[in-house]
Scaffold this motif. Structure first.
Motif, PDB file in Angstrom:
ATOM      1  N   LYS A  43      58.734  77.668  66.317  1.00 22.43           N
ATOM      2  CA  LYS A  43      57.357  78.425  65.447  1.00 22.43           C
ATOM      3  C   LYS A  43      58.755  79.464  65.201  1.00 22.43           C
ATOM      4  O   LYS A  43      58.653  79.760  63.208  1.00 22.43           O
ATOM      5  CB  LYS A  43      55.810  78.942  65.551  1.00 22.43           C
ATOM      6  CG  LYS A  43      55.888  79.589  64.621  1.00 22.43           C
ATOM      7  CD  LYS A  43      54.009  80.337  65.626  1.00 22.43           C
ATOM      8  CE  LYS A  43      53.683  80.969  63.545  1.00 22.43           C
ATOM      9  NZ  LYS A  43      52.317  81.423  64.772  1.00 22.43           N
ATOM     10  N   LEU A  46      49.914  78.188  69.779  1.00 24.03           N
ATOM     11  CA  LEU A  46      48.393  78.138  70.393  1.00 24.03           C
ATOM     12  C   LEU A  46      48.250  76.450  70.964  1.00 24.03           C
ATOM     13  O   LEU A  46      47.471  76.263  72.481  1.00 24.03           O
ATOM     14  CB  LEU A  46      46.932  78.226  69.735  1.00 24.03           C
ATOM     15  CG  LEU A  46      45.504  78.333  69.874  1.00 24.03           C
ATOM     16  CD1 LEU A  46      45.320  78.906  71.839  1.00 24.03           C
ATOM     17  CD2 LEU A  46      44.483  78.046  69.180  1.00 24.03           C
ATOM     18  N   LYS A  47      48.215  75.648  69.379  1.00 27.82           N
ATOM     19  CA  LYS A  47      47.882  74.650  70.305  1.00 27.82           C
ATOM     20  C   LYS A  47      48.548  74.121  71.328  1.00 27.82           C
ATOM     21  O   LYS A  47      48.912  73.064  72.531  1.00 27.82           O
ATOM     22  CB  LYS A  47      47.678  73.162  69.082  1.00 27.82           C
ATOM     23  CG  LYS A  47      49.572  73.419  67.788  1.00 27.82           C
ATOM     24  CD  LYS A  47      48.851  72.534  67.357  1.00 27.82           C
ATOM     25  CE  LYS A  47      50.083  72.027  65.805  1.00 27.82           C
ATOM     26  NZ  LYS A  47      49.977  71.117  65.202  1.00 27.82           N
ATOM     27  N   TYR A 102      43.505  73.224  64.298  1.00 29.94           N
ATOM     28  CA  TYR A 102      44.640  73.854  65.457  1.00 29.94           C
ATOM     29  C   TYR A 102      45.158  74.249  63.726  1.00 29.94           C
ATOM     30  O   TYR A 102      45.811  76.132  63.638  1.00 29.94           O
ATOM     31  CB  TYR A 102      45.351  73.676  65.715  1.00 29.94           C
ATOM     32  CG  TYR A 102      45.004  73.561  67.307  1.00 29.94           C
ATOM     33  CD1 TYR A 102      44.599  74.534  68.247  1.00 29.94           C
ATOM     34  CD2 TYR A 102      44.839  71.936  67.710  1.00 29.94           C
ATOM     35  CE1 TYR A 102      43.890  74.490  69.359  1.00 29.94           C
ATOM     36  CE2 TYR A 102      44.037  72.319  68.979  1.00 29.94           C
ATOM     37  CZ  TYR A 102      43.476  73.135  69.635  1.00 29.94           C
ATOM     38  OH  TYR A 102      42.925  72.750  70.645  1.00 29.94           O
ATOM     39  N   GLN A 103      45.103  74.263  62.448  1.00 35.85           N
ATOM     40  CA  GLN A 103      45.747  73.989  61.299  1.00 35.85           C
ATOM     41  C   GLN A 103      47.324  74.929  61.748  1.00 35.85           C
ATOM     42  O   GLN A 103      48.361  73.822  62.349  1.00 35.85           O
ATOM     43  CB  GLN A 103      45.060  75.055  60.313  1.00 35.85           C
ATOM     44  CG  GLN A 103      43.744  74.583  60.291  1.00 35.85           C
ATOM     45  CD  GLN A 103      42.461  75.245  59.265  1.00 35.85           C
ATOM     46  OE1 GLN A 103      43.394  76.207  58.893  1.00 35.85           O
ATOM     47  NE2 GLN A 103      42.180  75.073  59.190  1.00 35.85           N
ATOM     48  N   ASN A 104      47.775  75.691  61.537  1.00 28.69           N
ATOM     49  CA  ASN A 104      49.448  76.627  61.111  1.00 28.69           C
ATOM     50  C   ASN A 104      49.503  76.658  63.091  1.00 28.69           C
ATOM     51  O   ASN A 104      50.737  77.982  63.230  1.00 28.69           O
ATOM     52  CB  ASN A 104      49.445  77.531  60.356  1.00 28.69           C
ATOM     53  CG  ASN A 104      49.522  76.541  59.567  1.00 28.69           C
ATOM     54  OD1 ASN A 104      50.432  75.957  59.012  1.00 28.69           O
ATOM     55  ND2 ASN A 104      49.551  77.142  57.359  1.00 28.69           N
ATOM     56  N   LYS A 105      48.367  77.022  63.582  1.00 26.52           N
ATOM     57  CA  LYS A 105      48.554  77.464  65.090  1.00 26.52           C
ATOM     58  C   LYS A 105      48.889  76.781  66.418  1.00 26.52           C
ATOM     59  O   LYS A 105      48.649  76.688  66.989  1.00 26.52           O
ATOM     60  CB  LYS A 105      46.889  78.275  65.635  1.00 26.52           C
ATOM     61  CG  LYS A 105      46.137  78.662  64.503  1.00 26.52           C
ATOM     62  CD  LYS A 105      44.725  78.928  65.331  1.00 26.52           C
ATOM     63  CE  LYS A 105      43.889  79.586  64.324  1.00 26.52           C
ATOM     64  NZ  LYS A 105      42.760  79.609  64.478  1.00 26.52           N
ATOM     65  N   THR A 151      53.758  77.325  75.922  1.00 27.18           N
ATOM     66  CA  THR A 151      54.171  78.663  74.895  1.00 27.18           C
ATOM     67  C   THR A 151      55.188  78.363  74.510  1.00 27.18           C
ATOM     68  O   THR A 151      55.423  79.036  73.270  1.00 27.18           O
ATOM     69  CB  THR A 151      53.157  79.588  76.137  1.00 27.18           C
ATOM     70  OG1 THR A 151      52.096  79.398  76.109  1.00 27.18           O
ATOM     71  CG2 THR A 151      53.713  80.878  75.229  1.00 27.18           C
TER      72      THR A 151
END
Length: 447
Positions: free
Chosen positions: A93, A282-283, A276-279, A86
């Motif tokens: 990010k 989270l991933k 998860y694309q742009n997460k 995290t």
């Protein structure tokens, strides 16, 4: 018509290369002292960031291992992985999205004229996020981030120097090679890697700039760490005519396995992007938790990658702790676990390199095959397997040989390692000419 186009394309490349060399030579004539200072700072910067990276990882990793002495693994490892993933994800990010991934593909993308952010901010975020992720249990290594950090430092030096584009490309590649040199204490390995993988160039002036930078990085790293360069492993090797055949077989097997590993990692990366694309945060969090959970179910030697590599290299298994009584079965378990988990870590774009898991996977494979061959020195096959796996994945057999040599500083290992590296390289290249990093460029630089 197609042949005519190909001829013109080749001629354009030759012309651009010639113009680049001329611009670099002109810069050297006019501002030689400034260039020398830039190379010095690049090499020094690469060594400082690499040492800081390894020191930071060791600090968090040791903290994690100390907690395991007081609390159960099923509690410590998943929580550490979750929090570490995290924090690392949030940093990347919000501060520098270009800092995700192995780092090698980012440098290669920049050198292939793709729009990749290159500055000290990216390098610093890569440093901190990589320390947190790898120290928290992501099964990746420091070499990829060191390549990107070295390249970022080099780019900043070239910008301050107001150097032409041709020189910026060379010094960024030299900075990447310097990162390899500092991490592995392998100046020749870093030099060859910059030429063999990053630049694909053998112009004398380019060779000179790269080799100066990588040797500065290695020398300054040695000085900063106490002034001595000791091999990671002091092991005896043997090489007989009969070994030649078996080493070729080892290389061919590892070459197939290495290509399978490349396809698995790339498949996982594509799958991670779709799910998860742009997460990104989270991933990273979920992946850290899953990795921690997997490793909490395994023996103590799996809780520390350095310890795992040392056990494979020295075959120092404590069967009173490890319930597996057969070294081959244990090595197969190592291959299976690290294959799966390093692919998971790469799939989410964790800031860590693949060379480290490649070395362990290759070493474990060499241990398996070496144990099946009568009247041989398993150590020879272990280190030959390490080099062969790196050569098969990165398509850089000479670099792989020097990296395996750097672990032992024993010249006797170079011949058997080179045999397996070349066999692995040729076998893997028969499936696909591009290295794993060349294929990662499109995946990692799209979003």
């Amino acid at each position: 018509m197609n042949q005519s186009k190909q001829y013109r394309f080749k001629e354009e490349i030759k012309q651009k290369s010639s113009e680049s060399v001329k611009s670099i030579k002109k810069l050297l004539r006019q501002r030689s002292l400034v260039v020398a200072f830039a190379l010095l700072l690049t090499g020094l910067g690469a060594s400082i960031t690499s040492i800081s990276f390894k020191t930071g990882i060791a600090f968090i990793n040791n903290w994690r291992l100390e907690l395991l002495e007081s609390y159960p693994a099923y509690l410590v490892l998943p929580v550490f992985g979750l929090i570490g993933g995290t924090l690392s994800g949030v940093l990347i990010k919000n501060l520098a999205p270009a800092a995700k991934g192995s780092g090698v593909s980012q440098i290669m993308g920049f050198l292939r004229h793709k729009r990749v952010p290159m500055n000290l901010r990216v390098g610093l975020v890569k440093l901190v996020s990589g320390i947190i992720a790898i120290g928290s249990g992501f099964p990746l290594g420091p070499e990829g981030p060191s390549v990107q950090m070295g390249g970022s430092v080099a780019w900043q030096m070239a910008k301050w120097l107001k150097a032409p584009i041709a020189f910026r490309r060379v010094i960024v590649a030299a900075g990447g090679g310097a990162g390899i040199a500092a991490v592995f204490s392998a100046p020749l390995g870093g030099f060859i890697y910059a030429i063999e993988e990053l630049l694909n160039s053998a112009r004398p002036v380019v060779l000179l700039l790269v080799i100066i930078t990588t040797f500065i990085a290695d020398s300054s790293a040695i000085f900063l760490q106490g002034g001595s360069s000791k091999p990671a492993f002091t092991i005896d090797f043997s090489f007989s005519p009969n070994d030649f055949f078996y080493l070729v077989i080892l290389g061919l097997i590892v070459g197939v396995f290495a290509e399978f590993y490349c396809k698995y990692v790339l498949m996982m990366q594509n799958l991670g992007k779709k799910l998860y694309q742009n997460k990104f945060v989270l991933k990273m969090s979920i992946c850290g938790f899953i990795l921690g959970t997997i490793y909490s179910l395994l023996g103590d030697e799996f809780h520390d990658l350095d310890k795992l590599k040392k056990i494979i290299a020295t075959q120092n298994l404590d069967f009173s702790i490890n319930p597996v009584e057969n070294i081959i079965i244990w090595a197969i378990l190592v291959v299976f676990i690290l294959f799966i988990t390093s692919g998971l870590a790469a799939a989410v774009g964790a800031p860590g390199g693949l060379f480290y898991p490649m070395l362990i996977l290759g070493g474990a494979t060499g241990l398996i095959i070496g144990s099946l061959i009568p009247e041989n020195a398993p150590n020879t096959y272990i280190f030959a397997g390490m080099g062969a796996f790196v050569a098969g994945c990165s398509r850089t057999p000479i670099t792989a040989m020097f990296l395996a040599f750097a672990l032992t500083k024993n010249l006797l290992i170079m011949k058997p390692v080179l045999i397996s590296c070349i066999a692995s390289f040729l076998m893997a290249r028969a499936f696909n000419e591009e290295s794993i990093y060349e294929r990662q460029i499109q995946i990692e630089l799209e979003d």
